[in-house]
Design an enzyme around this catalytic site. Structure first.
Site, PDB file in Angstrom:
ATOM      1  N   GLU A  57       0.881  -1.367   0.133  1.00 52.10           N
ATOM      2  CA  GLU A  57      -0.075  -0.112   0.111  1.00 52.10           C
ATOM      3  C   GLU A  57       0.796   1.067  -0.137  1.00 52.10           C
ATOM      4  OE1 GLU A  57      -1.130   3.114   1.073  1.00 52.10           O
ATOM      5  OE2 GLU A  57      -1.557   2.561   3.104  1.00 52.10           O
TER       6      GLU A  57
ATOM      7  N   CYS B 249      -1.973   8.199   4.512  1.00 53.50           N
ATOM      8  CA  CYS B 249      -1.959   7.788   3.196  1.00 53.50           C
ATOM      9  C   CYS B 249      -3.433   7.983   2.555  1.00 53.50           C
ATOM     10  CB  CYS B 249      -1.868   6.312   3.068  1.00 53.50           C
ATOM     11  SG  CYS B 249      -2.604   5.296   3.890  1.00 53.50           S
TER      12      CYS B 249
END
Length: 504
Positions: free
Chosen positions: A263, A300
């Site tokens: 990720e 994120c």
């Protein structure tokens, strides 16, 4: 400090020291020394994990569920000490660490309940048809099985929820896979204390000690040794595009390639559609500023870009500008992250045609909010503007018409999230954008902000590359367990040879 780290690695139940050490980088108090990991530490941890898999991979779901719950109990028993050392190492406020600890324990218990239900196994059975013509059919049974030892890389921005006992570790252990964690140098003491909780749970549940190991940071050599070890079957990673891509390439170049579930973050664009911008642009602008600066922008899912029609942009921009001008500087997780943020802001400001709206000064390890404005033509011409700047920096893209808004959506690379701010009168444009954005992002939102990822069955935290390296996976939610399972078909096997779950 109530807990003084001993600075060792946890390898197969033993706390192991090393000759070389590195210092922690606390925001307050004295630094501590931590053993530097080596490829030999990695090898011992992985070999122990493979040995543990021979029993752990065949445990009943209930036994694994109790193990996960015991880990959560042991983390909570160390809660005050974890918060104390975590805030010192990262600069995150106590409330944030306590909330993250709750999420960490919550997702461990979430996976315990998930595997108890048994649906994750996706069991299927085709009865034998011995009289079928022209050929008989054998009995076929299928079930998902654990893949083997998994490597997990701790994340810098979530010292608990995406690190030692975070989502990757929880889902891998739930699947039946032993885990070797490479600790992050931003919070080695926090990682050590959480590893101690896992070790205590292993003892209480009488499991093989190789089920979990923590190797503290040792630079690129340790990461390379971990992903290239022939007994490691998959890798979970949360971090930068550059670091993740390097590990992804190593996984692909192995003699036996393995999946790399990285990720890697994104800019998480927001599209403020005309009617919404006209009716409540100031409200959306203030909300965006709050989301942009949450946790010093070190998420994120931080929404770094807002796209709005030029004729409706003023109220939105004014509100965001006012909120960001008054935002206080915040301590970043590490000096390196702070330096990278400052460099990213300077790079954006230097691009010809970019208009600076807010430029709070950054000093040392602190981050000040930044806001810039560009027109859509410049955005579409300059790829650098679409690259993630990890921190509280926002870019407003002013489009001249809805066609340009669609062009911007089409130009995007893969994202974790994409957001539409809209009212009912914006439905036509929203319907035009949806087929584009659905292919670009793993999670689509309407009239919200993407910071904050719910641990739930329907959650997707992933997206097309470069948001993640596997668009069919998620690192959050119950579906994340699928990363560490593989389907196995059993044809005409006697019951004594089947996995326990298929004997019932």
């Amino acid at each position: 400090m109530s807990y003084v780290p001993h600075g060792k690695h946890l390898i197969a139940g033993n706390w192991v020291a090393a000759n070389e050490t590195f210092p922690s980088e606390p925001t307050n108090g004295e630094p501590f020394s931590f053993s530097r990991g080596t490829p030999e530490h990695v090898n011992k941890a992985v070999e122990a994990a493979e040995e543990a898999f021979a029993t752990y991979g065949w445990l009943a779901d209930e036994e694994r569920a109790k193990f996960l719950e015991t880990i959560a109990d042991e983390i909570e028993a160390r809660g005050a000490a974890i918060t104390e050392i975590g805030t010192a190492e990262t600069g995150l406020p106590e409330a944030r660490l306590e909330g993250e600890r709750g999420r960490t324990c919550g997702q461990l218990r979430f996976f315990a309940e998930h595997i108890r239900k048994g649906t994750y196994l996706d069991q299927r059975k085709d009865e034998a048809l011995p009289d079928r013509t022209p050929l008989p059919r054998p009995e076929l049974q299928m079930v998902q099985r654990p893949i083997g030892p998994v490597a997990v890389f701790g994340a810098s921005n979530f010292p608990l929820a995406f690190s030692t006992a975070g989502g990757d570790t929880a889902s891998a252990l739930a699947a039946g896979c032993p885990v070797v964690v490479k600790g992050h140098p931003a919070h080695p003491g926090t990682g050590e204390l959480v590893a101690d909780a896992i070790a205590a749970a292993i003892d209480k549940c009488d499991l093989h000690p190789g089920v979990f190991s923590l190797v503290q940071d040792g630079g690129q050599a340790v990461g390379k040794a971990l992903v290239e070890h022939p007994l490691i079957c998959a890798v979970g990673f949360t971090g930068s595009l550059r670091g993740g891509r390097a590990l992804f390439d190593l996984c692909a170049q192995r003699p036996v390639p393995i999946p790399f579930f990285g990720e890697l973050g994104s800019i998480n664009p927001m599209f403020i559609l005309p009617q919404a911008a006209s009716a409540r642009g100031d409200e959306i602008g203030k909300g965006w500023a709050g989301s942009l600066t949450m946790g010093a922008g070190q998420f994120c899912t931080n929404p770094g870009v807002a796209v709005v029609l030029d004729e409706h942009a003023d109220a939105f921009i004014a509100a965001a500008k006012g909120a960001l001008e008054s935002a206080e500087n915040q301590t970043m997780l590490t000096s390196a992250i702070a330096d990278s943020y400052q460099q990213g802001a300077e790079s954006v400001a230097k691009i010809s045609g970019v208009k600076a709206l807010v430029q709070n000064e950054c000093a040392d390890r602190e981050a000040g909010a930044q806001l810039y404005e560009v027109d859509a033509a410049l955005w579409l011409e300059n790829k650098e503007l679409s690259e993630e700047v990890f921190g509280p920096l926002g870019i407003v893209v002013r489009a001249k018409d809805t066609a340009q808004v669609v062009d911007i959506a089409k130009s995007l690379e893969g994202q974790l999230t994409s957001t539409l701010h809209m009212d009912s009168a914006d439905m036509s444009l929203a319907q035009e954008l949806m087929p584009v954005l659905e292919r670009k992002a793993g999670r689509l939102l309407v009239n919200g902000f993407p910071t904050g990822v719910e641990v739930a069955d329907a959650m997707v935290h992933g997206g097309p590359y470069p948001a993640s390296t596997n668009f069919g996976a998620t690192s959050v939610g119950s579906m994340s367990i699928r990363r560490f399972l593989r389907p196995v078909c059993y044809q005409n096997l006697p019951a004594e040879l089947l996995p326990n779950v298929l004997r019932d």
